[in-house]
Design a protein around this motif. Structure first.
Motif, short mmCIF file in Angstrom:
data_model
loop_
_atom_site.label_atom_id
_atom_site.label_comp_id
_atom_site.label_asym_id
_atom_site.label_seq_id
_atom_site.Cartn_x
_atom_site.Cartn_y
_atom_site.Cartn_z
N ASN A 1 70.21 59.33 -18.88
CA ASN A 1 70.48 57.90 -18.74
C ASN A 1 70.84 57.23 -20.05
O ASN A 1 71.20 56.06 -20.08
N MET A 2 70.68 57.96 -21.15
CA MET A 2 71.02 57.37 -22.44
C MET A 2 72.47 56.90 -22.50
O MET A 2 72.80 55.94 -23.17
N MET A 3 73.33 57.59 -21.74
CA MET A 3 74.76 57.22 -21.76
C MET A 3 74.96 55.78 -21.30
O MET A 3 75.89 55.11 -21.73
N LYS A 4 74.05 55.31 -20.43
CA LYS A 4 74.21 53.94 -19.92
C LYS A 4 74.00 52.89 -21.01
O LYS A 4 74.42 51.75 -20.86
N TYR A 5 73.32 53.28 -22.07
CA TYR A 5 72.93 52.29 -23.07
C TYR A 5 73.70 52.44 -24.38
O TYR A 5 73.33 51.85 -25.39
N MET A 6 74.76 53.28 -24.35
CA MET A 6 75.52 53.49 -25.59
C MET A 6 76.12 52.20 -26.13
O MET A 6 76.32 52.05 -27.34
N SER A 7 76.41 51.26 -25.23
CA SER A 7 77.03 50.00 -25.68
C SER A 7 76.01 48.90 -25.95
O SER A 7 76.38 47.78 -26.25
N ASN A 8 74.73 49.22 -25.80
CA ASN A 8 73.68 48.23 -26.03
C ASN A 8 73.18 48.36 -27.47
O ASN A 8 72.49 49.33 -27.81
N ALA B 1 72.95 72.65 -31.58
CA ALA B 1 74.11 72.49 -30.71
C ALA B 1 73.78 71.72 -29.46
O ALA B 1 74.39 71.96 -28.42
N GLY B 2 72.78 70.84 -29.46
CA GLY B 2 72.46 70.05 -28.28
C GLY B 2 73.59 69.11 -27.94
O GLY B 2 74.49 68.89 -28.73
N PRO B 3 73.56 68.52 -26.77
CA PRO B 3 74.66 67.61 -26.36
C PRO B 3 74.69 66.40 -27.25
O PRO B 3 73.66 65.84 -27.58
N ASP B 4 75.88 65.99 -27.63
CA ASP B 4 76.07 64.84 -28.53
C ASP B 4 76.41 63.62 -27.69
O ASP B 4 77.45 63.59 -27.02
N PHE B 5 75.47 62.64 -27.69
CA PHE B 5 75.71 61.45 -26.88
C PHE B 5 76.37 60.36 -27.67
O PHE B 5 76.50 59.24 -27.21
N LYS C 1 70.91 46.89 -29.24
CA LYS C 1 69.47 46.86 -29.50
C LYS C 1 68.84 48.21 -29.18
O LYS C 1 68.04 48.74 -29.94
N VAL C 2 69.21 48.78 -28.02
CA VAL C 2 68.65 50.07 -27.62
C VAL C 2 69.09 51.16 -28.60
O VAL C 2 68.29 51.98 -29.05
N MET C 3 70.38 51.16 -28.96
CA MET C 3 70.87 52.19 -29.86
C MET C 3 70.26 52.07 -31.25
O MET C 3 70.06 53.06 -31.94
N LYS C 4 69.93 50.82 -31.65
CA LYS C 4 69.29 50.65 -32.96
C LYS C 4 67.91 51.28 -32.95
O LYS C 4 67.50 51.94 -33.91
N VAL C 5 67.15 51.10 -31.83
CA VAL C 5 65.83 51.71 -31.73
C VAL C 5 65.94 53.22 -31.77
O VAL C 5 65.21 53.91 -32.49
#
Length: 357
Positions: A238-245, A323-327, A247-251
């Motif tokens: 679900n992290m993909m949903k917050y890529m444009s947020n 090599a984990g997925p890069d979000f 505040k969330v990405m800063k945390v």
């Protein structure tokens, strides 16, 4: 009568633009002598009328206005006295009679401070004992009382304002504390060891001072951020949903930075000393070159009481550069005028078996 008589509007009189001749001055002096005689006989109304005629002949004489002010003072008409006295002082600022009449008129009006100033100015021009006695024993004491009362009132007003300011500050602090506690309670209800003050990660002061960072502490009180982090915990995808947020990405960025400084996550698990509930005992010294695929699925069991299910897919980019997925969002192509040069869209993300917990 000891009261103040009703006053009629009194124009200062005379044409201030008039050019006074010698004949005008002689006539004004003759009329002034008649007015003085009437005033001595107690014929005050007649004296005021005669002073008015003299002013018409010579409107530039400060003495005439001051004498009429003196006569009006005997009739207890303070407003007219002040008007004539001020006119006299515009013509001659050193006219002692005008200052004293003005000071006595202010006394009749109860304007003690102004009275004291005017009488003191008159004494500087021409001292006399009677005025000094009035100033010292009557006017100044009342002026001091008035000044003290005003100062007390002003001090009281300032104290009330200061107390109100303290109360507002205290209320704001209590409101912030209440909001913080409510946020912690909501986070605690989200699940075992959820985001409630990040208690599972050692609470404030743990993880190398993670929550000493005021920016993170503030963001983690935001219900929107708390809900997003709980969503990511339940499903790392679900992290993909917050890529444009922002505040969330800063945390997440801050948390990732803190994890990278914990002594073993970048480049291996060394330095953690074992994570109870998962990776028991840890891997002293870490696995050289990190753990392949960035420990897909996170650390089973997670850190004690925190992030159930482990760290979401090792956070963006995996742990220790594996090599984990890069979000992270792919770089945007530079815009050009040629529409054919736009870069093709990035390939869709397809989860491998290693990416599924």
């Amino acid at each position: 009568s000891s009261g103040i008589n009703a006053e009629w509007p009194l124009r200062p009189g005379g044409d201030s633009e008039k050019e006074v001749t010698e004949a005008d001055m002689d006539k004004a002096n003759d009329i002034r002598r008649q007015a003085m005689s009437a005033m001595s006989d107690g014929k005050l109304d007649e004296a005021i009328k005669l002073f008015g005629e003299a002013v018409e002949c010579n409107p530039h004489s400060a003495v005439l206005f001051a004498k009429r002010a003196q006569t009006l003072l005997r009739q207890k008409k303070p407003n007219n006295v002040i008007r004539d006295a001020e006119k006299a002082l515009t013509l001659n600022p050193d006219n002692a009679l005008a200052h004293k009449c003005k000071g006595k008129a202010y006394r009749l009006l109860g304007r003690w401070e102004e009275s004291a100033l005017a009488l003191a100015a008159g004494q500087k021009c021409d001292y006399d004992d009677d005025t000094q006695d009035l100033l010292k024993n009557v006017v100044k004491p009342n002026a001091e009382k008035l000044r003290a009362a005003r100062l007390k009132k002003e001090t009281s007003r300032r104290e009330r304002e200061y107390k109100a300011k303290l109360d507002r500050a205290r209320s704001a602090k209590e409101a912030r504390q209440k909001a913080y506690e409510e946020a912690k309670a909501r986070e605690a209800e989200a699940g075992p060891g959820g985001m409630g003050g990040m208690g599972g990660m050692g609470g404030p002061g743990g993880m190398g001072g993670l929550f000493d960072d005021p920016e993170i502490a503030t963001l983690l009180q935001d219900p929107e951020v708390v809900q997003a982090m709980a969503d990511i915990q339940s499903n790392p995808g679900n992290m993909m949903k917050y890529m444009s947020n922002p505040k969330v990405m800063k945390v997440i960025s801050k948390l990732q930075g803190k994890f990278s400084g914990m002594g073993g996550m970048p480049g291996g698990m060394g330095g953690m000393g074992g994570m109870p509930g998962g990776m028991g005992g840890g891997m002293p010294g870490g696995m050289p070159d990190g753990m392949p695929s960035g420990m897909p699925g996170g650390m089973p069991g997670g850190m004690p009481s925190g992030f159930p299910g482990g760290m979401p897919s090792g956070f963006p980019g995996g742990m220790a550069g594996a090599a984990g997925p890069d979000f992270s969002e792919p770089p945007r192509p530079k815009s050009t005028n040629n529409a054919n040069n736009s870069a093709p869209p990035p390939p869709p993300f397809t989860a491998s078996c290693d990416d599924v917990d």
